[in-house]
Motif scaffolding. Structure first.
Motif, short mmCIF file in Angstrom:
data_model
loop_
_atom_site.label_atom_id
_atom_site.label_comp_id
_atom_site.label_asym_id
_atom_site.label_seq_id
_atom_site.Cartn_x
_atom_site.Cartn_y
_atom_site.Cartn_z
N TYR A 37 0.75 -1.33 0.00
CA TYR A 37 0.08 0.14 0.14
C TYR A 37 0.83 1.23 0.07
N LYS A 38 0.59 2.05 -0.75
CA LYS A 38 1.45 3.40 -0.93
C LYS A 38 0.32 4.76 -0.52
N VAL A 39 1.02 5.62 0.12
CA VAL A 39 0.60 6.97 0.28
C VAL A 39 0.43 7.74 -1.00
N SER A 40 -0.57 8.68 -1.01
CA SER A 40 -0.87 9.50 -2.54
C SER A 40 -0.20 10.79 -2.28
N GLY A 41 -0.48 11.31 -3.57
CA GLY A 41 0.05 13.05 -3.44
C GLY A 41 1.44 13.06 -3.37
N PHE A 42 2.41 12.38 -4.01
CA PHE A 42 3.80 12.62 -4.23
C PHE A 42 4.10 13.92 -4.45
N ASN A 43 3.35 14.51 -5.39
CA ASN A 43 3.70 15.81 -5.92
C ASN A 43 3.35 17.03 -4.94
N THR A 44 2.84 16.75 -3.94
CA THR A 44 2.71 17.62 -2.90
C THR A 44 3.43 17.56 -1.68
N LYS A 45 4.24 16.69 -1.89
CA LYS A 45 5.19 16.11 -0.57
C LYS A 45 6.62 16.69 -0.86
N HIS A 46 7.27 17.27 0.43
CA HIS A 46 8.48 17.63 0.51
C HIS A 46 9.50 16.74 1.25
N CYS A 283 14.86 0.76 -0.58
CA CYS A 283 14.38 0.76 0.98
C CYS A 283 14.03 2.12 1.22
N MET A 284 14.92 3.03 1.04
CA MET A 284 14.87 4.44 1.41
C MET A 284 13.48 5.01 0.90
N GLU A 285 13.11 4.46 -0.39
CA GLU A 285 11.87 4.93 -0.84
C GLU A 285 10.72 4.40 -0.39
N HIS A 286 10.71 2.98 -0.32
CA HIS A 286 9.64 2.39 0.48
C HIS A 286 9.29 2.98 1.77
N ALA A 287 10.37 3.31 2.61
CA ALA A 287 10.16 3.96 3.91
C ALA A 287 9.31 5.27 3.69
N LEU A 288 9.57 5.99 2.66
CA LEU A 288 8.75 7.34 2.32
C LEU A 288 7.44 7.28 1.69
N THR A 289 7.25 5.98 0.86
CA THR A 289 6.32 5.98 0.21
C THR A 289 4.99 4.98 0.68
N ALA A 290 5.66 4.15 1.61
CA ALA A 290 4.53 2.98 1.92
C ALA A 290 3.79 3.48 2.93
N PHE A 291 2.33 3.10 2.92
CA PHE A 291 1.63 3.33 3.88
C PHE A 291 1.88 2.85 5.27
N HIS A 292 2.42 1.70 5.17
CA HIS A 292 3.06 1.04 6.49
C HIS A 292 4.42 0.86 6.31
N PRO A 293 5.06 1.93 6.53
CA PRO A 293 6.86 1.46 6.24
C PRO A 293 7.31 0.61 7.43
N ARG A 294 8.21 0.15 7.12
CA ARG A 294 8.80 -0.96 8.18
C ARG A 294 9.70 -0.20 9.08
N THR A 295 10.08 -0.83 10.16
CA THR A 295 10.79 -0.38 11.11
C THR A 295 12.28 -0.40 10.81
N ARG A 296 12.62 -1.59 10.24
CA ARG A 296 13.95 -1.79 9.77
C ARG A 296 14.06 -2.25 8.59
N TYR A 297 15.04 -1.73 7.43
CA TYR A 297 15.19 -2.48 6.38
C TYR A 297 16.50 -2.95 6.05
N ALA A 298 16.77 -4.40 5.82
CA ALA A 298 18.11 -4.79 5.56
C ALA A 298 18.38 -4.63 4.40
N ALA A 299 19.35 -3.99 3.71
CA ALA A 299 19.61 -3.72 2.35
C ALA A 299 20.60 -4.30 1.80
N GLY A 300 20.60 -5.47 0.80
CA GLY A 300 21.50 -6.23 0.40
C GLY A 300 21.46 -7.54 0.97
N TRP A 301 21.79 -8.70 0.03
CA TRP A 301 21.82 -10.07 0.42
C TRP A 301 22.85 -10.21 1.51
N ASP A 302 23.92 -9.44 1.66
CA ASP A 302 24.72 -9.74 2.71
C ASP A 302 24.27 -9.70 3.93
#
Length: 334
Positions: A37-46, A283-302
């Motif tokens: 689920y994503k938030v709406s109105g990207f063009n109004t957000k800074h 991961c950063m983009e998801h944290a900013l655009t997801a309606f329910h962002p995750r608390t932690r994002y592990a980035a990279g398979w390692d």
């Protein structure tokens, strides 16, 4: 053997086992749908991003700009700001920001306040960071720790505190870049300390800001090819640390230790560092655009499959892995 096989068949065919599988599958599907689920109105957000001269911050700024966000990209250098502005739309704004300078942060707050108005600031991405000085703890002096902590931890805290009023207006997001080295300390210096600190600060902030509608996410990248992992900078600073050590301290490590350390580090980083930094910015983009962002994002398979799981093992296991990656001193003090 037949008993074992028949016992396994009984367990697998048991209604309770089937029910448990269905529950797990349902939970996984539900989580995936909720996560999409994503938030709406990207063009109004800074969104304000620090450390945009290169690396994660630079790519994220261009990525969000393409999606229609009003990006305010904070750079340390005029060249970094000019190059980024030339690569983005006119909607993207740049400013110069030194996160260790309170006056510089104050000017940034004024600039952003004028840009966002009563809408407030939707997103703050604390991405600015440095790695050097990094190396064996005994090679450090107090100011070596301070150089890193002032950027990676105190800078994050200082910027966040001054932007909280604008974030509260928008009920926005704070995205703090930590590291797998905020879970597992692989070497000395201020880097691991700072990233452990970012983890703790973010957890406290998340709980304190929840009543105000602000959501806080932590990005935990593995090893990626950025300015933070540039071997020429790390090795140059390591040589500075080594050459200023008293002779008796160098003798205690042995005459070949420095060269072995550098070779081991080069080999390990060459294997571990991924060039695909979009794994982090997604991961950063998801944290900013997801309606329910995750608390932690592990980035990279390692990070996902090795470093973070390793951080839960007993210390002797992680110590063994570190000893494989880096040499141990061979000298002895008489």
């Amino acid at each position: 053997m037949l008993c074992c096989q028949s016992g396994s068949q009984v367990i697998l065919s048991h209604p309770a086992f089937t029910f448990a599988l269905l529950v797990v599958a349902f939970a996984a599907v539900r989580w995936h749908i909720r996560d999409s689920y994503k938030v709406s109105g990207f063009n109004t957000k800074h969104v304000l991003i620090t450390g945009c001269d290169s690396g994660f911050g630079n790519l994220l700024a261009r990525q969000l700009d393409l999606k229609g966000f009003h990006v305010i990209a904070a750079c340390l250098t005029e060249k970094g700001a000019a190059d980024l502005a030339a690569a983005a739309s006119t909607r993207l704004k740049t400013l110069l920001l030194d996160v260790t300078d309170s006056a510089s942060i104050g000017r940034a707050v004024k600039f952003v306040s004028e840009e966002v108005g009563e809408r407030g600031l939707w997103g703050l991405v604390n991405n600015a960071g440095r790695s050097v000085p990094i190396g064996p703890t005994e090679w450090m002096q107090l100011e070596d720790f301070t150089k890193v902590l002032d950027v990676n931890l105190n800078g994050v805290i200082g910027v966040t505190l001054l932007f909280l009023p604008l974030l509260k207006k928008a009920q926005g997001r704070v995205v703090n870049v930590a590291s797998i080295l905020g879970r597992l300390s692989l070497t000395g210096g201020g880097y691991c300390l700072s990233k452990f600190g970012v983890e703790a600060f973010s957890d406290s902030l998340r709980k304190d800001m929840r009543p105000f509608g602000i959501k806080v996410s932590i990005i935990e990248p593995g090893f990626f090819k950025t300015a933070v992992t540039r071997l020429d900078l790390i090795e140059g600073d390591l040589r500075r640390l080594w050459t200023r050590l008293p002779q008796d301290v160098r003798d205690s490590y042995g005459p070949t230790y420095f060269d072995e350390y550098v070779k081991s580090q080069d080999f390990s980083m060459g294997i571990l560092c991924s060039p695909d930094i979009s794994k982090v910015t997604r991961c950063m983009e998801h944290a900013l655009t997801a309606f329910h962002p995750r608390t932690r994002y592990a980035a990279g398979w390692d990070a996902k499959l090795f470093w973070i799981p390793l951080s839960y093992f007993p210390a002797f296991v992680s110590d063994f892995v570190i000893n494989v990656l880096l040499p141990s001193p061979k000298g002895k003090i008489n």
